[in-house]
Design a protein around this motif. Structure first.
Motif, mmCIF file in Angstrom:
data_model
loop_
_atom_site.group_PDB
_atom_site.id
_atom_site.type_symbol
_atom_site.label_atom_id
_atom_site.label_comp_id
_atom_site.label_asym_id
_atom_site.label_seq_id
_atom_site.Cartn_x
_atom_site.Cartn_y
_atom_site.Cartn_z
ATOM 1 N N UNK A 156 -72.858 36.671 -120.973
ATOM 2 C CA UNK A 156 -72.393 37.262 -119.715
ATOM 3 C C UNK A 156 -72.948 38.647 -119.422
ATOM 4 N N UNK A 157 -72.688 39.639 -120.311
ATOM 5 C CA UNK A 157 -73.121 41.019 -119.974
ATOM 6 C C UNK A 157 -74.629 41.199 -119.772
ATOM 7 N N UNK A 158 -75.529 40.672 -120.677
ATOM 8 C CA UNK A 158 -76.956 40.902 -120.386
ATOM 9 C C UNK A 158 -77.411 40.197 -119.114
ATOM 10 N N UNK A 159 -76.875 38.984 -118.879
ATOM 11 C CA UNK A 159 -77.246 38.241 -117.674
ATOM 12 C C UNK A 159 -76.747 39.005 -116.446
ATOM 13 N N UNK A 160 -75.479 39.454 -116.516
ATOM 14 C CA UNK A 160 -74.912 40.228 -115.407
ATOM 15 C C UNK A 160 -75.686 41.514 -115.184
ATOM 16 N N UNK A 161 -76.031 42.213 -116.304
ATOM 17 C CA UNK A 161 -76.786 43.466 -116.205
ATOM 18 C C UNK A 161 -78.126 43.254 -115.530
ATOM 19 N N UNK A 162 -78.812 42.172 -115.915
ATOM 20 C CA UNK A 162 -80.135 41.867 -115.346
ATOM 21 C C UNK A 162 -80.014 41.590 -113.841
ATOM 22 N N UNK A 163 -79.012 40.775 -113.472
ATOM 23 C CA UNK A 163 -78.844 40.402 -112.055
ATOM 24 C C UNK A 163 -78.499 41.629 -111.214
ATOM 25 N N UNK A 164 -77.563 42.459 -111.725
ATOM 26 C CA UNK A 164 -77.143 43.640 -110.960
ATOM 27 C C UNK A 164 -78.297 44.642 -110.816
ATOM 28 N N UNK A 165 -79.090 44.801 -111.907
ATOM 29 C CA UNK A 165 -80.224 45.743 -111.841
ATOM 30 C C UNK A 165 -81.319 45.262 -110.889
ATOM 31 N N UNK A 166 -81.545 43.941 -110.844
ATOM 32 C CA UNK A 166 -82.701 43.424 -110.100
ATOM 33 C C UNK A 166 -82.363 42.787 -108.751
ATOM 34 N N UNK A 167 -81.116 42.368 -108.583
ATOM 35 C CA UNK A 167 -80.718 41.756 -107.300
ATOM 36 C C UNK A 167 -79.485 42.506 -106.804
ATOM 37 N N UNK A 168 -78.433 41.762 -106.397
ATOM 38 C CA UNK A 168 -77.190 42.458 -106.034
ATOM 39 C C UNK A 168 -76.032 41.650 -106.608
ATOM 40 N N UNK A 169 -74.836 42.258 -106.684
ATOM 41 C CA UNK A 169 -73.741 41.608 -107.435
ATOM 42 C C UNK A 169 -73.346 40.215 -106.960
#
Length: 527
Positions: A156-169
């Protein structure tokens, strides 16, 4: 009772059924932790306060915990395949609605419904996998299911971190949609429903049981999630919910034991294996979610890592778990004592916690975590499968679903208890350590004066006026004290978590003889 063997699958069908169930379990669990790293963005985006945005996690957990104990009954009412497909569809549709929410309370409402859909996925997928494999391969089946459950919270956290950094929530919700659609289609095509006894007529449905269960479990989850923020029992809201949870539980147990068609079959807990497995699942949840919560918190708040960095830190440990799962499954199939495996798993968890206690400083290097987390990964694999297999080992037919619901609910509640206990414990410890450290900073002490002067000179060298430099020196000293207090409280969390696991070892070993005898009695009764 339905013919158990009619549900066992072979070859390609078993592969597809297993894959579908794991994808669904993963969707549910990844969604529990993926949101944590996006809360900040949601807060800014929706103009919400920190406590409002906290409800995004709370609502999902409450939806989860309310539905889990009812899954076995709902499967009987609507047929397992239909209920499973409906739950995936609800989860998928709500994922889309969460991504499109325009304000915080809309998001919270959709997260609650997403949790209701998700709770069913976890337990039903466990039952489906267990029943798709013949009895002698159950250990392997639990190993495959366990992969999803243990890899999920870490992904969850690395996937979420990647998505938030590169796309939007919103994309953390949208990624569920294609997987959800595929899972619904595979479920309708490949998953069988057991032949249950006659459905309960609408008049005989245990509506009061459903209401009492919702009140009890919903209140308990609310207390655990929000207690720390509301300052526990000084808050009238928390006190009211505590009273609701206590009375609700009392009347719920009375109702379920006296009603003809109970919504939750409590009598299944007469099985000694299931009782022990349920208790151990609680402790497993406490350790799994507690440690998954502590490490990212420590690396992000004290070491200043990004969400992605602290998420990636957990990956080698997850791979160690993934590697060990089939090995443990095979050992169980060969008849290695599950009690001994659980005892070794608990001991490894103690080693991991004590190691954490030893290495935590205000600037621990990334490399120091590697082997400590590998030990945690191996410990988890030795706990998860033996506990689950032991809990469900002497259950037959419909009882498997009921047993899986109990272990699933206790794992979730264990996680909530773990996070609530750790949060409260840390904030209390933080306060007392801070006060203790400040009391030792005597202005007349030569060391303290030299430290302040050295900091002041440093700030003057950067171009500050002497007054400002002195002020900044005190602030810097205060910051150091706060950081040191936080480090000490993290150390305590690790130490006490380790002691908790160590204390459990003798209990699990004492269980052994009675359990074996009971397993023989059960099998004799079955024949």
């Amino acid at each position: 009772m339905e013919d158990q063997n009619s549900l066992v699958e072979y070859g390609f069908r078993r592969f597809i059924v297993t894959l579908t169930a794991i994808v669904c379990a993963l969707l549910e669990i990844v969604d529990t932790t993926i949101v944590n790293v996006a809360l900040n963005d949601m807060k800014g985006n929706m103009g919400a306060t920190l406590s409002e945005v906290g409800w995004v996690i709370t609502a999902y957990a409450i939806g989860n915990v309310i539905i889990v104990p009812m899954t076995s009954w709902l499967s009987q009412q609507f047929g397992r395949r239909n209920y499973f497909a409906f739950s995936i569809a609800l989860f998928t549709v709500c994922s889309f609605l969460c991504g499109n929410a325009t304000n915080i309370w809309e998001l919270v409402a959709f997260r609650f419904l997403q949790g209701v859909g998700g709770g069913a996925l976890l337990v039903t997928s466990q039952t489906i996998i267990t029943e798709s494999y013949p009895a002698e391969k159950r250990g392997m089946a639990q190993a495959i299911y366990g992969l999803g459950v243990i890899v999920g919270p870490t992904l969850g956290p690395p996937l979420g971190g990647y998505i938030v950094d590169n796309f939007s929530w919103p994309y953390i919700f949208y990624i569920n949609i294609p997987l959800g659609i595929i899972a619904v289609l595979l479920t309708l095509q490949f998953i069988k429903s057991p032949k249950y006894a006659a459905k309960t007529s609408t008049k005989a449905i245990d509506w009061l049981g459903i209401f009492l269960l919702t009140v009890t479990v919903g209140s308990l989850q609310f207390i655990l999630e929000r207690g720390h923020e509301e300052d526990w029992f000084t808050s009238p809201v928390i006190s009211i919910f505590t009273a609701l949870a206590v009375f609700g539980l009392f009347f719920f147990i009375w109702r379920e034991l006296t009603y003809k068609n109970p919504i939750v079959e409590l009598r299944v807990l007469k099985n000694g294996n299931l009782r022990i497995g349920t208790g151990m699942s609680f402790i497993l949840g406490f350790g799994l979610y507690g440690s998954t919560f502590v490490i990212p918190l420590y690396t992000q708040s004290l070491l200043g890592w990004t969400a992605l960095q602290s998420g990636l830190l957990m990956i080698p440990a997850t791979l160690a778990t993934a590697f060990m799962m089939p090995v443990v499954g095979r050992l169980i199939s060969k008849g290695v004592s599950q009690q001994y495996m659980v005892a070794v798993g608990l001991f490894l968890f103690f080693v991991y916690s004590f190691w954490g206690y030893k290495i935590i400083t205000p600037d621990t290097a990334k490399d120091n975590f590697f082997w400590m987390l590998i030990v945690r990964g191996i410990g988890l694999s030795l706990l998860f499968i033996p506990i689950t297999t032991m809990a469900l080992s002497t259950l037959k037919g419909q009882q498997i679903g009921q047993g899986a619901a109990f272990t699933g609910m206790m794992r979730q509640l264990g996680g909530s208890f773990g996070v609530a206990a750790i949060t409260t414990f840390m904030s209390n410890k933080n306060m007392s350590y801070r006060n203790d450290l400040i009391s030792k900073l005597d202005v007349n002490n030569l060391d303290v004066q030299q430290r302040v002067m050295a900091l002041k000179q440093g700030f003057i060298a950067k171009g500050m006026s002497p007054d400002m430099a002195l002020n900044s020196a005190y602030k810097a000293l205060d910051f150091t004290v706060t950081k040191q207090a936080a480090v000490l409280s993290y150390m305590d969390v690790f130490l006490y978590l380790g002691v908790l696991f160590l204390i459990c070892i003798p209990f699990i070993l004492m269980v052994r003889n009675r359990k074996d005898k009971e397993a023989i009695d059960m099998s004799a009764a079955m024949h």
